[in-house]
Structure formats: C-alpha cells, structure tokens
Write an enzyme that holds these catalytic residues in place. Structure first.
Site, PDB file in Angstrom:
ATOM      1  N   LYS A 500      14.887 -18.205  24.593  1.00  0.00           N
ATOM      2  CA  LYS A 500      14.688 -19.656  24.663  1.00  0.00           C
ATOM      3  C   LYS A 500      15.894 -20.366  24.069  1.00  0.00           C
ATOM      4  CE  LYS A 500      12.147 -19.773  20.270  1.00  0.00           C
ATOM      5  NZ  LYS A 500      10.937 -20.226  19.580  1.00  0.00           N
ATOM      6  N   ARG A 598       0.263 -24.560  13.845  1.00  0.00           N
ATOM      7  CA  ARG A 598       1.135 -25.297  14.759  1.00  0.00           C
ATOM      8  C   ARG A 598       0.468 -25.340  16.131  1.00  0.00           C
ATOM      9  NH1 ARG A 598       7.183 -23.149  15.854  1.00  0.00           N
ATOM     10  NH2 ARG A 598       5.967 -21.471  16.831  1.00  0.00           N
ATOM     11  N   TYR A 726      37.338 -41.715  10.540  1.00  0.00           N
ATOM     12  CA  TYR A 726      36.545 -42.930  10.605  1.00  0.00           C
ATOM     13  C   TYR A 726      35.970 -43.303   9.238  1.00  0.00           C
ATOM     14  CZ  TYR A 726      36.573 -42.836  15.729  1.00  0.00           C
ATOM     15  OH  TYR A 726      36.943 -42.855  17.037  1.00  0.00           O
ATOM     16  N   MET A 775      33.450 -36.999  17.199  1.00  0.00           N
ATOM     17  CA  MET A 775      32.744 -36.483  18.362  1.00  0.00           C
ATOM     18  C   MET A 775      33.449 -35.258  18.952  1.00  0.00           C
ATOM     19  SD  MET A 775      31.690 -38.318  21.971  1.00  0.00           S
ATOM     20  CE  MET A 775      30.385 -39.305  21.248  1.00  0.00           C
TER      21      MET A 775
END
Length: 831
Positions: A500, A598, A726, A775
């Site tokens: 998965k 769950r 940044y 990014m």
C-alpha cells in the site's frame, strides 16, 4: 568493490609484518584495522579502514588517496608515493603490489581458522550454488560466504576477511579469466572441499583450449580432501582423473545422469512451477523437489544435493529444504522510460548465460505485453559466430521477445539467423542517429550490451526525463529482508506483503513484481485502484484491499480483488452488490477489533457476523485478521499478549463456523520478530520488508531498501550575519559556504528539517539545513565539507538511515518513506 568489515586484532604494524611492507607512521599506529577497502566510494568507518591502492583496468587507486584522507581514512597500502601526501598525518605501508598485499592479508586471516572451507568454481552457476547452499544449510550452522559474486582476485581476499570465530562453514566462490589466476586464489582460500559446477564458454578467448581452462580451474582443488562434480562431460572426468593422480587422497563424489556415479540421477519431471528430481544413492531411491523448472536450476540444485549428501546431511532434511529454495538476485537496473516504457539496463556481462538471466528478469516484468531487446555483439566467446548467434536468436524467440534490435558488426553479419522483423546497426552511433522516441511506447525494453558499446547513451535517450533527484530502490535489499523474515517463520506460515501507499514510496508495480517472483502468498493494498493498477501490470497474486469503497466493489469483482470487511454497513453493501453476481463465492477478509479500536468487528458482534456470513452463499471468508496496537514496544507486551488471546478466541469462533479452511493472520513486521508463537496461518510483512526494524538488534539484520539522492545545484560564499532562504530564518553566525540542493518539500523533504533540525549527507558528512526547506530546493551549510557543484547529496539511505531522520523529527519512518513524491524518478537495482 564494497569494503569488508570485521572486528579484529590487526594493528597497522601487524599488517605491515604480514605483507612485508615498509611502514611509515604519522597517525596513531595502535588503531585496530577492521575494514579492508578497495573502493574509495565505499568508506563506512574511515578511522579503522585500510585502503589498498590497486591498479585496475580503469582506475589507479593511488589517485583517490587525497580524497580518502579528506574523508577521514588514515591507513593506506601503496606501491608508489606522491608528493601531495607528504604532509598527511597518515600511515602508509609501501609494497611492490597492493593487490598481492591484499591477497596476503586475506590468506593470512584464512589460515587462522580450521573450519571447513568450500571452494566453488566453474564457468556458470558458482554464485547460485553458493547462495543455495547457504539457504539450505543456514538454519543449523553459522555460515560465512562470499558476498554477491566476490570471486575475483580482489573479491576473494575480501570474502576471506569476513571469516569469524563463530563461523562453522565457509562458502568461497572463485572465478578466473586467464591462466595463472587460480593458483593465486588457491593459495589464499586453501579449500578443504571443492565443488566444480561445469565448464562452458566464458573467457575461452584467454585460453588455448577448453582443456587448458579446465585444468586452470581445477588448480583450486590441489589439496582438497573431497571434490563434488558432475561426470557427464568426458572432458571433466578426464581432468578429474588427472587431479586424482596429483592428489591421491582426494575423495571424489560424482553425480551423473548418464553413467554410474555416487549420486545416480534418474527421472526429472517438470510441472508448471516445480521440478521433481529422482536419484539413487547407496542403493536407496531418493528424490527432491525444487520450485524451478529451467535446466540451469536443476543442475545447480543437484550440485547442492550432492554436496549435502557428501557431508552426511540427512536426506529428509535435504528434501524438506529444497522445496523452499529462493531465486538468487541478479545485477540489473530497472527504470521508468519514455512513453510509458520500462527500461532494464544490464551491461554487466554479454555472454549467453547472463543474457538468459536478463531475459528471465525481463519476463518477470508484467507491466507491458510488448518486450523489446536491444542487444550488442557478444564479445570474446571463442565460438563459431554463426552458431553463436543462431543460438541467441533461438533463445530470444523462445523467450517470446516481441522485437529484436541488434547492434554490432557481428550481429549485422548474422542478421539472417534472426526473425525478419529484427533491425540491425553496425554500432551504437548509427542506432542513435536513427533513434525516434515515438518508436518506443508501452513496452519493456532490455538493454543488454557489452561495455565497449556504450549502451549508457541508449539508456539516456530511453529514460524518462526527470530532475536530478532520484529514489533508488535496492531490490536485492528487499529480497534480503524478505528472506530474513522468512527465516523467522515456520515453513508453512504464509506471507502477505504490504504494498500500500506505493509500497511505502518505493513503487507498487515494480515491488509487486519482485515479490511475486519470490513467491509471497498475498499482497495487500489500501484502495481498490491500487489493486487494479497491479492487475493491469500483470500481477496475479491474491490481493487484499484494506479500505474498500462502495464505488470500487465492481472493479474488485472484475479484477478478482478481495475486500476487507470491517463492519455491517460494508457487509450489507457487498451483499446488495452480490445479488447481481453469478460467479464463484466471492473471497473476503474479516477484520476483528482486539484492542486497537480503529476498524473491525467487536467481540459482541461475533454471533451476528457469523450468522450473516453463513447465510450468504455468495461470500467465502478467505481470512480473519486483526491489528496489533504496539507490537514494537516492550512496555506494552502485556497488552499485545491480551490481543493475541482475544484474537485466538474470536477468530476461532469464526473459523469453527465454516466447513472450509479460513486463514488467520495477526502479526505485523515487529510481531513476527517479537511474538513468533502467534504466527497462525499467515503474517503481514510491511515496513520490515523495506529495511525498518523495531529494535536495534533486528535493524542490524536488515538492509535499507530506499535511498533518496539529489545533487548540489550551486555553491555560494555567504558572509556572517546574512540570511538564507524564505522569511530570513537562516541567520549565519559565521562566514559560510552554502550549497543549494535540488530537492524540496514537494519531493518529500520534511519542512521540519528546516533551520538546523535536519541534515543532508554530502560526501559522507552530515551538513545541517540552513533556513526553511523550499518547495524544490534545500540549502545546507558545507563550510567544513569539501564539495563542488554537481556532487551527490543523500537525503536518506543506508549510510544515513530513515530511522535517524524520523527520530530527529519526532515522527516515524513510515511517514518519511511514504512522503517521497511520485515526481521523483524511481530507479530499481537488482543484482
């Protein structure tokens, strides 16, 4: 060549004495050497490494000493001294030949042990026989073996260096390519038992005759006490008879399909996926079954059988373990190609045997129906050209190759022996001049070329364009981990492999193909569309869908996917859909809640669940399972045992309600290692298969599968008090050298690594992240690290494990692995 590492009592002075070298000490001389290094790129423990500066065909090891010194290595064996090392605080042992010195060290180390040493040689099958003997015998004895195909003049001494006091048997592979080499290997291996696999055409060009090559190989067995061989080739029997005259005390153990022998092989019966081999031994009828059908595997298995009988391994043991033989990994590289192609790159060898192996790997790939082979001339075969390429043509036809492209003058001369649709070019440059990307689409392409043909140029134009960041997937490591967990299971326990989340970021289709080839029993995916993708890629294994959705149920029926059912709502939806279904009973997997809270049916719902399942004859309960909450945490072991008790009782209720077998599975990767008593019928192998263990001890047994690599795009000298990135978060406290790396949070670098929390590895040294992760880029401080633009940067990998990164970020390895974006190109390695 990778380094060999072992705890030892070897000081630099002791090694200098062993190799009769002249020692110049400028660094501490009492450091114990435990790593022999021949590849400057493979430094793992520089402080205890000894580098042998070997002259190779392409490189002079002396050219890398300065780089090694910068990386912390302080001990070197050299045959020439350069002025640039004059001021190095290092230890140098000067010898005439560094390779001979390496062999002397390996031979001396071997001489300190009295365990049986098996020397294995032959033209083909050496590595398979060695690895299969390891698989067959490892359960009841401690075995050291040559890593991979370490059978060369360099590889053998590195293999011998691995022998330790706790080993009970050594399996050492020996290969040669020219006269005089085997005598050097025999002197250092000093085998007590020999195995000769066969004699073939490899390296014929360097010998006057096959007899000369065979005689050279048999020098390995000059002093063995016993020799195992097949007597079906008269040339081998004649050579062995000559060896017997030179070494009268050697005990010969022969097997044969044609004449009287110690192991007389009789009927060989093949089915679709296994072979039964019958034989007579000591006037007793015996047999084995192996999960292979090809001729090479049959021959290799018989060699193993003969060896085990010769050392008095019980036939019952042999017969049982032969059925679990696993394929041995190969040197291949699988990449995504242009126009939805897959590209297999194999330029390691160009003989018929390796071509066959590569074609078998090609046929494992189920992504595309169309298969293309781009093949170069086979060099130095020593065979008649027309007969050679007629055999190649027949092999390609037999392997159902859709398209053949031949590159080389010999192939072009012999084009008439290939199918008319084949295309030929005299050299790589002619192919590239006529190359049109549109001619390759939705197919798997095998590049099989000898190194002089420069097939890396073809690989480059066929590969999918991507930026410098790649995720490398080591399929050998995956197979190693799979087999490690297999070794911890009962022989009858099945394995469900979790693929998965794109196999934890590694790529579902490619991982599933390997798992299918290595015979796991089940796959599990999160959503039905993942299962559909695997089916379209040719995966035929049973697949459990763990989060089925109503809109995906039709696809699951169509693609034979098996949903997990965890509540009555989902069971009702499935019931309504199956009213329109007229096929065989539909397999489902029932999840029960034993304490994780769950998903899953509660204990109070068991009776209603059993009634509703029993009333629906269109449903077949394939398995019942549950999830352990904390199998990797010792502090919760009491609760884990409570979950096991609950599961035993609740699953037993379900299983007893049906007149057919229902599988039960509870253990995850950590549970397999820590609660072996709860294996039931099947286990679910997830993160452990990708190299992540619950404990440090178990982590040492696993290999990390994924390596995320990038490169330095630019280097800047930035003054103190300036800022980087940044929001001006990266404030420099000193004049710094800042490298910008072509990887960011869009690729999978966690933003929590910003501002010194995380590191990237440059040339083996960790460099702190400066400022915020961007990014597409990340800035790191390399002020104290020798580096240049274009140098490789490791985000995570074997030398900088995912577990360390996860720990520093306060998260788990699952998150780090599964967050690698699909825009990052995956490259798959398979040896």
């Amino acid at each position: 060549m990778c380094p060999s590492r072992i705890g030892t009592d070897y000081t630099i002075q002791k090694i200098a004495d062993i190799i009769s070298g002249k020692l110049t000490c400028k660094a501490p001389g009492q450091v114990l050497i435990d790593e022999l290094l021949t590849d400057s790129r493979k430094v793992t423990h520089p402080d205890t490494a000894l580098f042998f500066a070997i002259f190779g065909e392409r490189h002079n090891g002396h050219s890398f000493i300065s780089e090694l010194f910068r990386n912390g290595v302080r001990n070197f064996v050299i045959s020439e001294f350069r002025e640039e090392w004059e001021n190095f605080n290092a230890n140098f042992i000067r010898v005439d030949d560094a390779l001979e010195a390496l062999q002397e060290v390996g031979g001396y180390h071997r001489s300190r042990f009295t365990i049986p040493v098996v020397g294995i040689t032959g033209s083909n099958g050496k590595t398979i026989v060695k690895e299969w003997l390891y698989q067959l015998l490892q359960s009841d004895r401690n075995i050291v073996r040559s890593p991979k195909s370490y059978n060369s003049q360099v590889g053998v001494p590195l293999s011998l260096w691995l022998i330790r006091d706790n080993h009970q048997l050594a399996l050492i592979e020996a290969g040669i390519s020219q006269p005089g080499e085997m005598l050097k290997l025999e002197k250092i291996i000093r085998p007590t038992i020999g195995i000769l696999t066969n004699i073939g055409s490899a390296h014929d060009e360097n010998f006057h005759s096959v007899s000369e090559k065979l005689s050279e190989k048999l020098r390995l067995f000059r002093q063995v006490s016993s020799l195992i061989y097949c007597r079906d080739q008269q040339i081998i029997q004649d050579a062995v008879d000559a060896l017997k005259k030179e070494n009268p005390s050697v005990v010969l153990f022969a097997w044969s399909r044609k004449s009287k022998a110690d192991l007389q092989v009789g009927r060989i019966t093949r089915s679709s996926d296994e072979t039964e081999i019958q034989a007579v031994y000591h006037n007793r009828f015996i047999r084995i079954r192996i999960p292979f059908t090809d001729d090479a595997s049959v021959e290799n298995a018989i060699h193993c059988w003969a060896f085990m009988l010769s050392v008095d391994v019980e036939q019952d043991y042999i017969e049982k373990h032969m059925t679990f033989l696993s394929p041995v990994a190969m040197r291949l590289e699988l990449k995504n190609g242009i126009n939805h192609c897959s590209v297999i790159n194999d330029t390691y060898n160009s003989d018929i045997g390796s071509l066959t192996i590569a074609l078998d790997f090609l046929n494992q790939q189920k992504q595309h129906e169309k298969r293309t082979v781009i093949l170069s001339d086979i060099l130095q075969s020593g065979r008649d050209e027309e007969n050679l390429y007629r055999e190649v043509s027949n092999l390609l036809i037999a392997k159902n190759i859709s398209r053949i492209i031949g590159i080389g003058e010999a192939l072009t001369r012999q084009k008439d022996v290939f199918p008319h649709s084949s295309k030929f070019y005299p050299d790589t440059e002619h192919f590239l001049r006529e190359f049109t990307p549109g001619n390759f689409s939705n197919e798997t392409i095998l590049l099989k070329g000898a190194r002089p043909f420069g097939f890396e140029k073809i690989s480059k134009v066929l590969q999918q364009k991507a930026h410098e960041t790649v995720l490398e997937i080591n399929l050998n490591a995956l197979v190693h981990n799979l087999n490690y967990y297999r070794s911890r299971l009962r022989p009858d326990t099945r394995i469900m492999a979790m693929v998965k989340a794109a196999s934890y970021g590694s790529g579902s289709q490619e991982i599933a193909s390997v798992l299918q080839f290595h015979r796991v029993d089940y796959l599990a995916v999160a959503y039905s569309d993942e299962g559909v993708e695997l089916r379209r890629a040719g995966i035929t294994l049973p697949i459990m869908v763990m989060n089925p959705e109503l809109q995906g149920l039709d696809a699951m029926l169509r693609e034979k996917l098996e949903p997990e059912i965890y509540n009555f709502r989902l069971l009702g939806q499935l019931h309504d859909m199956l009213n329109r279904y007229d096929g065989e009973p539909f397999p489902v997997h029932i999840e029960i809640d034993t304490g994780m809270h769950r998903l899953g049916f509660d204990e109070s719902e068991m009776n209603e669940l059993i009634v509703r399942l029993g009333n629906n004859k269109k449903i077949r309960v394939q398995s019942v399972f549950s999830h352990l909450s904390a199998s990797d945490e010792a502090e919760h072991d009491g609760f884990t045992r409570l979950q096991i008790e609950r599961f035993t009782q609740m699953s037993g209720q379900i299983c007893n309600a049906f007149d057919y077998p229902v599988l039960r599975h509870l253990l995850n990767s950590a549970g397999i290692l820590r609660f072996s008593e709860a294996q039931f019928d099947m286990v679910r192998l997830g993160i452990g298969m990708y190299g992540i263990a619950a404990t440090s001890h178990e982590q040492q047994q696993l290999q990390q599968v994924a390596t995320l690599r990038s490169a330095i795009s630019q280097i800047k000298n930035v003054p103190a008090n300036e800022t980087v990135g940044y929001s001006r978060r990266g404030v420099l406290k000193r004049d710094s050298v800042i490298a910008t790396v072509a990887v960011g949070y869009a690729d999978g670098v966690n933003r929590k690594m910003s501002n010194g929390t995380g590191n990237l590895m440059v040339n083996g040294i960790l460099a702190p992240v400066v400022g915020n992760v961007c990014m597409d880029m990340t800035m790191i401080d390399i002020t104290d690290i020798p580096a240049k633009e274009g140098d490789e940067v490791i985000v995570f990998g074997p030398d900088y494990p995912v577990t360390e990164i996860a720990r520093s970020l306060g998260t788990i390895p699952y998150e780090i692995l599964s967050n690698v974006n699909q825009r990052v190109k995956r490259i798959y390695f398979y040896e």
